[in-house]
Enzyme design. Structure first.
Site, PDB file in Angstrom:
ATOM      1  N   GLU A   1      50.362 -18.297  31.482  1.00  0.00           N
ATOM      2  CA  GLU A   1      50.575 -19.674  31.905  1.00  0.00           C
ATOM      3  C   GLU A   1      52.086 -19.934  31.953  1.00  0.00           C
ATOM      4  O   GLU A   1      52.798 -19.554  31.016  1.00  0.00           O
ATOM      5  CB  GLU A   1      49.936 -20.654  30.922  1.00  0.00           C
ATOM      6  CG  GLU A   1      50.003 -22.089  31.448  1.00  0.00           C
ATOM      7  CD  GLU A   1      49.315 -23.106  30.536  1.00  0.00           C
ATOM      8  OE1 GLU A   1      48.878 -22.736  29.430  1.00  0.00           O
ATOM      9  OE2 GLU A   1      49.239 -24.259  30.953  1.00  0.00           O
TER      10      GLU A   1
ATOM     11  N   GLU B   1      44.605 -25.127  20.356  1.00  0.00           N
ATOM     12  CA  GLU B   1      44.203 -24.013  21.225  1.00  0.00           C
ATOM     13  C   GLU B   1      42.684 -23.864  21.243  1.00  0.00           C
ATOM     14  O   GLU B   1      42.090 -23.589  22.283  1.00  0.00           O
ATOM     15  CB  GLU B   1      44.866 -22.696  20.790  1.00  0.00           C
ATOM     16  CG  GLU B   1      46.387 -22.759  20.674  1.00  0.00           C
ATOM     17  CD  GLU B   1      47.109 -23.326  21.877  1.00  0.00           C
ATOM     18  OE1 GLU B   1      46.620 -23.177  23.012  1.00  0.00           O
ATOM     19  OE2 GLU B   1      48.176 -23.951  21.679  1.00  0.00           O
TER      20      GLU B   1
ATOM     21  N   ALA C   1      51.754 -21.580  21.332  1.00  0.00           N
ATOM     22  CA  ALA C   1      50.582 -20.718  21.388  1.00  0.00           C
ATOM     23  C   ALA C   1      49.931 -20.847  22.764  1.00  0.00           C
ATOM     24  O   ALA C   1      50.319 -21.713  23.550  1.00  0.00           O
ATOM     25  CB  ALA C   1      49.578 -21.119  20.314  1.00  0.00           C
TER      26      ALA C   1
ATOM     27  N   ASN D   1      44.362 -18.475  25.924  1.00  0.00           N
ATOM     28  CA  ASN D   1      43.638 -17.471  26.703  1.00  0.00           C
ATOM     29  C   ASN D   1      42.179 -17.370  26.248  1.00  0.00           C
ATOM     30  O   ASN D   1      41.905 -17.339  25.054  1.00  0.00           O
ATOM     31  CB  ASN D   1      44.295 -16.103  26.529  1.00  0.00           C
ATOM     32  CG  ASN D   1      45.795 -16.185  26.644  1.00  0.00           C
ATOM     33  OD1 ASN D   1      46.305 -16.635  27.644  1.00  0.00           O
ATOM     34  ND2 ASN D   1      46.503 -15.788  25.589  1.00  0.00           N
TER      35      ASN D   1
HETATM   36  N1  ARG Z   1      48.900 -24.032  27.239  1.00  0.00           N
HETATM   37  C1  ARG Z   1      49.784 -23.801  26.124  1.00  0.00           C
HETATM   38  C2  ARG Z   1      49.479 -24.890  25.136  1.00  0.00           C
HETATM   39  O1  ARG Z   1      49.797 -26.008  25.256  1.00  0.00           O
HETATM   40  C3  ARG Z   1      51.236 -23.812  26.498  1.00  0.00           C
HETATM   41  C4  ARG Z   1      51.711 -22.624  27.221  1.00  0.00           C
HETATM   42  C5  ARG Z   1      52.834 -22.932  28.126  1.00  0.00           C
HETATM   43  N2  ARG Z   1      53.645 -21.802  28.389  1.00  0.00           N
HETATM   44  C6  ARG Z   1      54.651 -21.793  29.265  1.00  0.00           C
HETATM   45  N3  ARG Z   1      55.352 -20.729  29.361  1.00  0.00           N
HETATM   46  N4  ARG Z   1      54.968 -22.789  30.008  1.00  0.00           N
HETATM   47  O2  ARG Z   1      48.803 -24.709  24.213  1.00  0.00           O
HETATM   48 ZN    ZN Z   2      47.887 -27.049  25.181  1.00  0.00          ZN
END
Ligand code: ARG
Ligand code: ZN
Length: 868
Positions: free
Chosen positions: A119, A296, A260, A263
């Site tokens: 992401e 998460e 974090a 996935n």
């Molecule tokens: N989806 C992750 C979270 O909020 C954040 C990851 C974002 N990473 C990035 N390199 N922009 O838990």
């Molecule tokens: Zn998140």
């Protein structure tokens, strides 16, 4: 070059399934991808754009036939395939280099192990793909690696096969039955140990829980495991949401750009949010670990099962999931204290962002690098918008909306509008106007005036909303309209301080201005407005000091009770700071002294709340209320207040400290945590008295502490002082923890946050310390990042702090653009300072802007700043 929200087009092909093969090697990992595609009948075309970055293409074949150069076009950012049939299988082979990948995006090595971060757009650094969240498909992943260096090889879903190969390597196959977008793909391989647990879902499914860490950390995983079990239970109880696979894995890695990543079935975590023992992690670390694990985990439904159609919708999953993790933590700890902590964070981070060059709506309109939009606005303000639905609908109505959202959109990629529609339809309520919260940037101001009509026994509150103007012309900052504001109000009897129950509740301000009348009152009441911070606005209400002190003493709403004290302190401290410039002497307000004394002796509060109520607003928050931020006089005024309060209440503070310090051996129940929090706030006051007894008290706490909370608290106080105990403590701390990088991060941070005038010199020295490395984001954040938060020292008048930051941004930017872009954002508030500081920051921004080959992440932040 920017990507626009309005440019969204569905893809020309869908992917039906994908098979990936990884032949792991530090410099030349071969990635083979076989993608079954089918034309999207809604978007008929026979060309297909696949994204790809930093890939060495070896071959591309369609249905087994290798393509010649004229059947596809290769670019730096991907490839276009021409004349494709209705459906076919595309096979690509590429080489990638995990060892030299320092961007921590895509496949990279950390402490000798392999891991991935996809992401938002990292998957395209692994293979050519439709790397966009609206393309969801099922994955089958084969990993081959060396048995010695990679005994453990993990990917999403279930492990369906494993075998040894003849060349000292082995192979594992993973299959994820749930369709997912590429950003949720993960692969981890290396030498890891597993801390195991289980969870039985309410429908009776046994889930294997696995926390994977480097061998030396295997004793630090129990708290993370328990946090995961609590989260799983909470999501069943509160939202009726169950986990859906037979296995849930979490891997802790040392090099990670963010906190974090959710996935599917295989979360990858910054080790900071997994590893904990009382000797190495503070109470705050424990709480953050529990919150990030929960966050998460909650993404499995709000993010994975229902995901985003495009990246502009990021707040769809992040705002909602932050709201969910906030509610979870509130249930585990104290709702009032959690709310205060969250609003403090919002004001310190998001309010600043929302008034500067990065101001953007929670659903942005354009970006150059998506990674720059994982912001406080998308996350924290986004969570406040979700909270407003909850406030308006109540817990049950909100749950109805969530149920409908999942019923409609499970296994699909949707938009913020879809969420809003589910909330509206499930409750038969119109949320059309709420769309403005998604399209407008900036923090609304809510101005409240009161009137009292004694003849009619009527009290009225007139509420008016407006947006401050923002220069810079970013999307979402112009032509803004009134937003729906739920304002929680209570009226207190001015004599007794009792709540007048029949008038407590939420009023809706749907227009620019409206007057709300409360009748049947025998005398003019005192109003408590925006209770619980029921909308993300700046409240403007003229209050005299008596009224604020009254609310501080009587408000039933703990948030407003705390906020009244903060408002009073802010007024007085700003006035004191401004007075310094006019040559006025500093003086502790008697009103504030008395109010502080009442809080100190009030035993009806829980200790954590008391700790917050006794804490003066931070310098960065005070700065926001000044026309021109004067870091030096703010620091002087605040220090003066701290010292005078400590002098006035020395005996009360000392006996409170002694009482709290008598608690005995470390325990980690909530009561003990709250008591430590209060103890360390009290110690901080005592530490500013130049009395040898006070200094040895801090030093004793440091040397005798049996837990990191007390140790770190004492160390950070000593770090501010110019006494031999300081150097002794820093040396002892380093010596004791030098093999634990997460603890050494704290050692760097306390020095970078020191208020000592020579802090910048220490920071410079620390950058040449052998343990400092620009490759590790935690280390960079703990030294350089922490330093930029040290308002009085970072903004040192000679500009040395600015130069230091700019030098590091330039040192880091080409290897790790995401990290460099985060750091450079410390310049975003430059317009708020005096002319000399403005010019110096601007000059550094220009120096960065002119750097040849500057990465696009930093470019985007710097350009927005320079044009603000
Ligand atoms: N989806 C992750 C979270 O909020 C954040 C990851 C974002 N990473 C990035 N390199 N922009 O838990
Ligand atoms: Zn998140």
């Amino acid at each position: 070059q920017p990507v626009l929200r309005s440019d969204y087009r569905p893809p020309t092909y869908w992917i039906e399934n994908v098979e990936l093969e990884f032949d792991l090697d530090p410099r030349e990992t071969l990635v083979t991808a076989r993608i079954a595609v089918r034309r999207n009948s809604q978007q008929p075309s026979d060309t297909l754009d696949l994204a790809g970055e930093n890939l060495k293409l070896q071959s591309v074949a369609i249905d087994g036939k290798r393509l010649d150069g004229d059947q596809y076009q290769l670019r730096d950012d991907g490839m276009t395939l021409l004349n494709l049939p209705e459906s076919c299988q595309i096979e690509t082979k590429v080489l990638v280099s995990p060892l030299t990948n320092k961007s921590l995006s895509g496949l990279y090595q950390t402490s000798g192990n392999y891991c991935t971060q996809c992401e938002a757009v990292g998957f395209r650094r692994i293979t050519y793909f439709l790397d966009r969240p609206d393309v969801m498909t099922t994955y089958r992943v084969t990993i081959r690696g060396d048995k010695k260096t990679c005994p453990v090889m993990l990917s999403n879903g279930n492990r369906i096969a494993a075998k040894d190969l003849d060349d000292g390597r082995h192979e594992v196959v993973w299959e994820d039955p749930f369709p997912k977008p590429s950003y949720l793909f993960a692969l981890v391989a290396g030498n890891l140990k597993c801390h195991r647990g289980t969870f039985t879902t309410r429908s009776g499914r046994d889930v294997a829980l696995e926390i994977w860490v480097e061998p030396q950390n295997i004793d630090k995983c129990e708290h993370a495991l328990v946090s995961l079990q609590k989260s799983m239970k909470w999501d069943e109880d509160v939202f009726g949401l169950e986990y859906d696979l037979d296995i849930y894995m979490i891997v802790a890695v040392n090099d990670f750009n963010m906190g974090a990543m959710e996935n599917k079935g295989l979360n990858v975590f910054n080790s900071k949010y997994v590893l904990a023992l009382p000797d190495t992690a503070t109470d705050e670390d424990y709480m953050l670990i529990e919150a990030v694990i929960a966050h998460e985990y909650f993404h499995n439904w709000t993010g994975n099962r229902v995901t985003c159609r495009d990246w502009f919708q990021l707040t769809l999953k992040e705002g909602l999931t932050v709201f969910r993790d906030q509610q979870f933590t509130a249930d585990q700890t104290s709702a009032a204290v959690k709310r205060i902590d969250d609003v403090s964070g919002l004001r310190a981070g998001q309010f600043v962002e929302d008034s500067g060059p990065m101001a953007h709506p929670i659903r942005p309109e354009s970006y150059i690098s998506m990674d720059n939009f994982y912001t406080a606005t998308v996350y924290r303000k986004g969570a406040e918008i979700i909270r407003m639905y909850h406030t308006i609908l109540g817990a049950e109505g909100f749950r109805r909306g969530m149920d409908l959202y999942f019923q409609r959109h499970d296994n699909s990629a949707v938009t913020c509008d879809d969420f809003r529609a589910a909330m509206a339809d499930a409750n038969n309520i119109n949320f059309d106007r709420f769309d403005r919260w998604y399209s407008q940037a900036g923090t609304p101001e809510l101005t409240v005036t009161e009137s009292w009509d004694a003849a009619k026994s009527e009290y009225a509150l007139t509420m008016t909303q407006s947006y401050p103007t923002l220069p810079g012309g970013n999307p979402g900052t112009e032509d803004r309209n009134p937003v729906p504001l739920p304002v929680r109000v209570g009226l207190l009897d001015a004599e007794s301080g009792e709540e007048i129950e029949q008038h407590s509740g939420v009023v809706m301000l749907d227009t620019e201005t409206e007057t709300f009348t409360f009748s049947g009152l025998s005398a003019k009441p005192i109003a408590s407005v925006l209770r619980g911070f029921s909308a993300p606005v700046r409240l403007r209400m003229q209050r005299d000091n008596e009224e604020l002190a009254f609310l501080m003493a009587n408000d039933n709403d703990p948030f407003n009770r705390w906020d009244a004290g903060q408002t009073l302190a802010t007024k007085l401290l700003i006035d004191a700071a401004n007075g310094l410039a006019d040559g006025r002497a500093l003086e502790l307000s008697e009103q504030f002294r008395d109010a502080f004394g009442r809080v100190l002796s009030d035993n009806s509060f829980d200790e954590a709340f008391k700790a917050l109520a006794l804490t003066l607003p931070r310098e960065s928050v005070l700065g926001q209320e000044m026309d021109v931020i004067d870091p030096d006089s703010l620091h002087t005024a605040r220090q003066f207040y701290r010292r005078r309060l400590a002098e006035c209440f020395q005996s009360e503070l000392t006996s409170l400290y002694n009482e709290l310090a008598a608690d005995g051996a470390y325990k980690n129940d909530q009561k003990s945590i709250n008591r430590r929090r209060l103890k360390n706030v009290v110690l901080a006051y005592l530490s500013v008295l130049d009395v040898p007894a006070c200094i040895s008290r801090v030093s004793n706490q440091f040397h005798q502490a049996d837990n990191m909370t007390d140790k770190q608290a004492a160390l950070s106080l000593l770090a501010n002082l110019d006494v031999p105990e300081r150097d002794a403590a820093l040396a002892a701390f380093y010596d004791q923890y030098k093999t634990d990088p997460l603890v050494i991060d704290k050692w760097y941070a306390v020095q970078a946050l020191s208020s000592r005038p020579d802090t910048i010199e220490h920071v410079k020295q620390l950058t040449s310390h052998p343990d400092f490395s620009v490759d590790n984001p935690n280390r960079v954040r703990s030294l350089i990042g922490a330093f930029t938060q040290n308002q009085v020292r970072f903004h040192q008048a000679d500009g040395a702090g600015y130069k230091l930051l700019a030098d590091y941004v330039l040192e880091i930017e080409s290897a790790n653009p995401q990290l460099a872009a985060r750091l450079v954002a410390a310049f975003n508030s430059y317009r708020r300072f005096d002319e000399s500081r403005q010019t110096q920051m601007q000059d550094e921004l220009k120096r960065i802007a002119e750097h040849p080959g500057l990465c696009k992440d930093v470019h985007e932040i710097v350009q927005r700043a320079l044009h603000f």
